[in-house]
Design an enzyme around this catalytic site. Structure first.
Site, PDB file in Angstrom:
ATOM      1  CD  GLU A  40      -2.976  -1.182   2.227  1.00 49.19           C
ATOM      2  OE1 GLU A  40      -4.070  -1.734   2.016  1.00 49.19           O
ATOM      3  OE2 GLU A  40      -2.663  -0.692   3.325  1.00 49.19           O
TER       4      GLU A  40
ATOM      5  CB  CYS B  47       6.877  -4.914   8.883  1.00 47.68           C
ATOM      6  SG  CYS B  47       8.194  -4.210   9.912  1.00 47.68           S
TER       7      CYS B  47
ATOM      8  CB  CYS C 214       2.511  -1.479  13.648  1.00 49.88           C
ATOM      9  SG  CYS C 214       2.743  -1.175  11.878  1.00 49.88           S
TER      10      CYS C 214
ATOM     11  CD  GLU D  82      13.517  -0.255   9.929  1.00 54.54           C
ATOM     12  OE1 GLU D  82      14.306   0.507   9.339  1.00 54.54           O
ATOM     13  OE2 GLU D  82      12.769   0.108  10.856  1.00 54.54           O
TER      14      GLU D  82
ATOM     15  CB  SER E  59      10.315   6.527   9.341  1.00 50.44           C
ATOM     16  OG  SER E  59       9.941   6.143  10.646  1.00 50.44           O
TER      17      SER E  59
ATOM     18  CB  SER F   1       9.466   4.468  14.733  1.00 47.19           C
ATOM     19  OG  SER F   1       9.071   4.960  13.470  1.00 47.19           O
ATOM     20  CG  LEU F   2      12.171   6.668  21.235  1.00 45.05           C
ATOM     21  CD1 LEU F   2      13.435   5.877  20.895  1.00 45.05           C
ATOM     22  CD2 LEU F   2      12.543   7.990  21.902  1.00 45.05           C
TER      23      LEU F   2
ATOM     24  CG  ASN G   7      -4.392   6.624  13.177  1.00 43.20           C
ATOM     25  OD1 ASN G   7      -5.160   7.561  13.314  1.00 43.20           O
ATOM     26  ND2 ASN G   7      -3.107   6.796  12.869  1.00 43.20           N
TER      27      ASN G   7
ATOM     28  CB  CYS H  37       0.592   6.884  11.523  1.00 43.49           C
ATOM     29  SG  CYS H  37       2.100   6.270  12.277  1.00 43.49           S
TER      30      CYS H  37
END
Length: 373
Positions: free
Chosen positions: A101, A121, A128, A180, A211, A233-234, A312, A355
């Protein structure tokens, strides 16, 4: 081995989208052609979005016929388009029998394309949507640059979007889609070089952001390969929380990630050395004001800005978004430390394009061990 004999033996055409300018120079040299041919082809591909050699008017008929036999210009195919009420567009693109996507986010004077780097991923972040799909493989260069090419081609063909003739209709590209990027660093950087090239999309370095969830060796490699803005991305202020929501933290903890970010900031010039810190706010997990104080102290000495991201909703994931009151309180603490901080505006949530919501379709999942990352 002669190039055409190689292609004949393996019965596979060369996809020119897999090649940057230097590789195209070698390709045409092996065909006995002059170097300017690579520049001509790149202009047709990236300035005019042409994928048919027949329409390339300044290419000789004999070279066209030769190229049709041994080469192709093949980008991922859009199989589904979804339009959000806020103007965001999400495209599902077919890769093999799977889907990735890509998201287009138009604003007033800025348009951003969010690009994927892997099918799925392998990192397994618990909040996520992509992680829930598992992982199949890295995307090759043509599948990465092809997302940009296909989006630009489609936007230019869309008469409802006002774009000057053949102008590249995207101002910013973020590698924040599926996957990633630093686990596919060679292909990602090769694609970025095409995006930056004057014969490619001619985008400025400062308009590209990569990122990462914190692949420390990848951060070190990246700064030696290309100078572009980096986002981390912490998503947690300490290792206890980050270990729970981001398993990769057990391999590369917060200290090691932030130290790598600090070195990247010192050794690069893009974005004036400022790192973007991404922090998704999860209700009662990482959104307390004490967490904000911890985060600010962790970031001391690192030139950075923080994007606070409302979580989200994702099917089958039992998290909730922080309340507006808690988000504003978190923001207030960070601002007191004089850290540039914003709460990111949600875009495309109604089409699952925000996100963390990208899922695609992943088959034949592969499990990667963290010691191999």
């Amino acid at each position: 081995m002669d190039l055409e004999k190689y292609i004949f033996m393996y019965a596979k055409k060369v996809n020119l989208l897999n090649m940057n300018k230097e590789e195209l120079l070698i390709f045409f040299d092996k065909l006995g052609e002059k170097p300017f041919r690579s520049h001509q082809i790149m202009r047709w591909i990236y300035h005019y979005y042409c994928d048919d050699f027949n329409y390339m008017t300044n290419i000789s008929k004999s070279l066209k016929e030769r190229l049709k036999q041994i080469a192709e210009i093949r980008a991922p195919i859009i199989i589904k388009e979804q339009l959000s009420s806020d103007g965001t567009i999400k495209w599902a693109m077919k890769i093999d029998e799977q889907q990735i996507e890509t998201v287009y986010i138009p604003e007033n004077k800025r348009t951003t394309l969010c690009v994927s780097s892997q099918i799925g991923c392998p990192l397994g972040c618990s909040f996520c949507g992509t992680a829930q799909q598992g992982f199949n493989r890295n995307l090759n260069v043509s599948e990465i640059i092809g997302q940009v090419w296909r989006a630009a081609q489609l936007i230019n063909l869309n008469k409802k979007i006002k774009i000057k003739n053949n102008r590249f209709p995207i101002t910013n590209i973020v590698f924040m889609g599926m996957g990633e990027p630093l686990l596919n660093i060679v292909n990602v950087v090769s694609a970025i070089r095409i995006i930056l090239d004057d014969f490619g999309f001619k985008l400025s370095k400062r308009h590209i952001t990569l990122s990462t969830a914190g692949i420390v060796p990848g951060i070190e490699k990246l700064k030696n390969m290309i100078d572009i803005p980096l986002a981390i991305s912490l998503h947690a202020p300490n290792d206890i929380i980050r270990n729970k929501i981001m398993p990769i933290n057990k391999k590369y903890n917060i200290n090691s990630v932030l130290e790598a970010a600090r070195r990247y900031s010192m050794d690069t010039k893009s974005n004036h050395g400022r790192i973007t810190i991404e922090y998704v706010l999860l209700k009662n997990i990482n959104d307390d004001v004490l967490h904000a104080h911890q985060l600010a102290k962790q970031l001391q000495g690192i030139p950075c800005k923080i994007n606070l991201i409302p979580w989200n909703p994702i099917p089958n994931i039992r998290y909730a978004c922080s309340s507006q009151i808690r988000m504003r309180a978190f923001l207030k603490v960070l601002l007191k430390y004089n850290i540039v901080t914003i709460i990111r505006k949600i875009r495309g949530a109604d089409i699952n394009a925000a996100c963390g919501q990208l899922t695609g379709e992943v088959i034949n999942r592969i499990n990667l061990q963290y010691n191999s990352l």
